[in-house]
Design a protein around this motif. Structure first.
Motif, mmCIF file in Angstrom:
data_model
loop_
_atom_site.group_PDB
_atom_site.id
_atom_site.type_symbol
_atom_site.label_atom_id
_atom_site.label_comp_id
_atom_site.label_asym_id
_atom_site.label_seq_id
_atom_site.Cartn_x
_atom_site.Cartn_y
_atom_site.Cartn_z
ATOM 1 N N LEU A 152 0.757 -1.050 0.092
ATOM 2 C CA LEU A 152 -0.444 0.147 0.168
ATOM 3 C C LEU A 152 0.879 1.235 -0.681
ATOM 4 O O LEU A 152 2.124 1.330 0.691
ATOM 5 C CB LEU A 152 -0.291 0.235 1.247
ATOM 6 C CG LEU A 152 -2.381 -0.835 1.278
ATOM 7 C CD1 LEU A 152 -2.732 -0.673 2.415
ATOM 8 C CD2 LEU A 152 -3.117 -1.309 0.233
ATOM 9 N N LEU A 153 0.730 1.953 -0.784
ATOM 10 C CA LEU A 153 0.970 3.317 -0.769
ATOM 11 C C LEU A 153 0.520 4.838 0.154
ATOM 12 O O LEU A 153 -0.706 4.520 -0.825
ATOM 13 C CB LEU A 153 1.416 4.025 -2.404
ATOM 14 C CG LEU A 153 1.905 2.813 -3.193
ATOM 15 C CD1 LEU A 153 1.359 3.854 -4.699
ATOM 16 C CD2 LEU A 153 3.336 2.507 -3.360
ATOM 17 N N ALA A 154 1.172 5.069 0.901
ATOM 18 C CA ALA A 154 0.260 6.050 1.850
ATOM 19 C C ALA A 154 -0.565 6.704 1.076
ATOM 20 O O ALA A 154 0.003 7.416 0.138
ATOM 21 C CB ALA A 154 1.330 6.844 3.319
ATOM 22 N N ASN A 155 -1.688 6.921 1.651
ATOM 23 C CA ASN A 155 -3.031 7.971 1.184
ATOM 24 C C ASN A 155 -2.928 8.331 -0.392
ATOM 25 O O ASN A 155 -3.211 8.951 -0.530
ATOM 26 C CB ASN A 155 -1.995 9.489 1.724
ATOM 27 C CG ASN A 155 -2.370 9.698 3.533
ATOM 28 O OD1 ASN A 155 -1.842 8.967 3.215
ATOM 29 N ND2 ASN A 155 -3.631 9.859 3.981
ATOM 30 N N HIS A 156 -2.671 7.185 -0.791
ATOM 31 C CA HIS A 156 -2.758 6.847 -2.205
ATOM 32 C C HIS A 156 -2.938 5.151 -2.793
ATOM 33 O O HIS A 156 -4.224 5.843 -3.991
ATOM 34 C CB HIS A 156 -1.154 6.715 -2.807
ATOM 35 C CG HIS A 156 -0.535 7.037 -4.555
ATOM 36 N ND1 HIS A 156 0.209 7.563 -4.657
ATOM 37 C CD2 HIS A 156 -1.470 6.301 -5.160
ATOM 38 C CE1 HIS A 156 0.594 6.837 -5.871
ATOM 39 N NE2 HIS A 156 -1.267 7.324 -6.211
ATOM 40 N N GLY A 157 -3.145 4.725 -2.165
ATOM 41 C CA GLY A 157 -3.214 3.037 -3.212
ATOM 42 C C GLY A 157 -2.428 2.052 -3.123
ATOM 43 O O GLY A 157 -1.914 1.982 -1.884
ATOM 44 N N SER A 158 -3.041 0.847 -3.692
ATOM 45 C CA SER A 158 -2.523 -0.431 -4.565
ATOM 46 C C SER A 158 -1.457 -0.744 -5.319
ATOM 47 O O SER A 158 -2.057 0.322 -6.122
ATOM 48 C CB SER A 158 -3.359 -1.660 -3.747
ATOM 49 O OG SER A 158 -4.078 -2.036 -4.736
ATOM 50 N N ILE A 159 -0.355 -1.791 -4.623
ATOM 51 C CA ILE A 159 0.744 -1.655 -6.176
ATOM 52 C C ILE A 159 1.118 -3.330 -5.831
ATOM 53 O O ILE A 159 1.120 -3.626 -4.571
ATOM 54 C CB ILE A 159 1.670 -1.083 -6.287
ATOM 55 C CG1 ILE A 159 1.947 -1.526 -7.798
ATOM 56 C CG2 ILE A 159 2.826 -0.755 -5.355
ATOM 57 C CD1 ILE A 159 3.390 -0.586 -7.946
ATOM 58 N N VAL A 160 0.400 -3.656 -6.774
ATOM 59 C CA VAL A 160 0.827 -5.609 -6.948
ATOM 60 C C VAL A 160 1.043 -5.545 -8.179
ATOM 61 O O VAL A 160 1.148 -5.225 -9.201
ATOM 62 C CB VAL A 160 -0.461 -5.910 -6.664
ATOM 63 C CG1 VAL A 160 -1.029 -6.324 -5.475
ATOM 64 C CG2 VAL A 160 -1.468 -6.544 -7.657
ATOM 65 N N ALA A 161 2.042 -6.958 -8.227
ATOM 66 C CA ALA A 161 2.446 -7.991 -9.287
ATOM 67 C C ALA A 161 2.770 -9.243 -9.067
ATOM 68 O O ALA A 161 2.390 -9.368 -8.634
ATOM 69 C CB ALA A 161 3.920 -7.708 -8.916
#
Length: 216
Positions: A152-161
């Motif tokens: 999770l990116l703070a105050n931003h959203g998600s990223i997955v690979a």
């Protein structure tokens, strides 16, 4: 299916699932020594070949659309591990909400409430806040001190690979569900999977989960 067709199909699936409001989010596929990534401002539900940018592995644009300002995130994941062949970055509502809270633990912002989160996603650390497009986002991801295939990116959203686009999309969907369940059960007496159960799941499904270190 070509890499472009995979991006188009994945974008449509994520919009249908309600995980990409407006023109938010971006997707990429690593194709040998190139990265195909959705272009800046493109709507994931209406992608066409003209909306795809082609980058080299350093993130330099080769051809196609103007690449997303968040391409450093994707480059950071590919640099982190050669096994990753697709990356999904979303501003989905529950992941964004979870990213605005203090993390459950240093090594995972999301607690182990369901076996499916542990099996399919694994520990998901909260990375520091930086403004969208900051190249340091990619470096934070590349050099994060935990095993991971999601953050999770703070105050931003998600990223997955993932190992392919379908794998990455499935993980993005599962992470959103894990964030939803975490928020629904917050401030209530809840039962997490105990450490022994988490360790068994992680070992059986080859999923990243380990005691955390400081992010600093």
């Amino acid at each position: 299916m070509s890499a472009v067709d995979e991006l188009i199909a994945a974008g449509a699936r994520l919009v249908e699932a309600g995980l990409s409001p407006g023109s938010s989010g971006n997707l990429s596929i690593r194709d040998d020594d190139r990265i195909l990534i959705t272009g800046t401002g493109s709507s994931l539900g209406r992608l066409a070949e003209a909306d795809i940018a082609v980058l080299d592995l350093d993130g330099t644009r080769i051809s196609g659309a103007r690449s997303s300002k968040e391409s450093p995130l994707h480059v950071g994941f590919y640099r982190r591990d050669d096994a990753y062949r697709a990356v999904v970055h979303l501003h989905s509502p529950y992941a964004v909400a979870a990213s605005c809270l203090e993390p459950w633990a240093p090594h995972s912002a999301v607690p182990p409430l369901t076996p499916y989160f542990v099996m399919r996603v694994g520990q998901t650390p909260l990375l520091p806040y930086r403004h969208p497009g900051d190249p340091e986002l990619g470096r934070d991801l590349e050099h994060a001190p935990w095993m991971l295939r999601a953050a999770l990116l703070a105050n931003h959203g998600s990223i997955v690979a993932g190992t392919d686009m379908a794998d990455a999309v499935d993980r993005g969907v599962e992470l959103e569900e894990a964030c939803r369940i975490s928020l629904l059960t917050a401030q209530t007496p809840r039962r997490e999977i105990d450490p022994e159960g988490v360790a068994e799941l992680a070992a059986r499904w080859d999923s990243p989960w380990q005691p955390g270190l400081s992010i600093h």
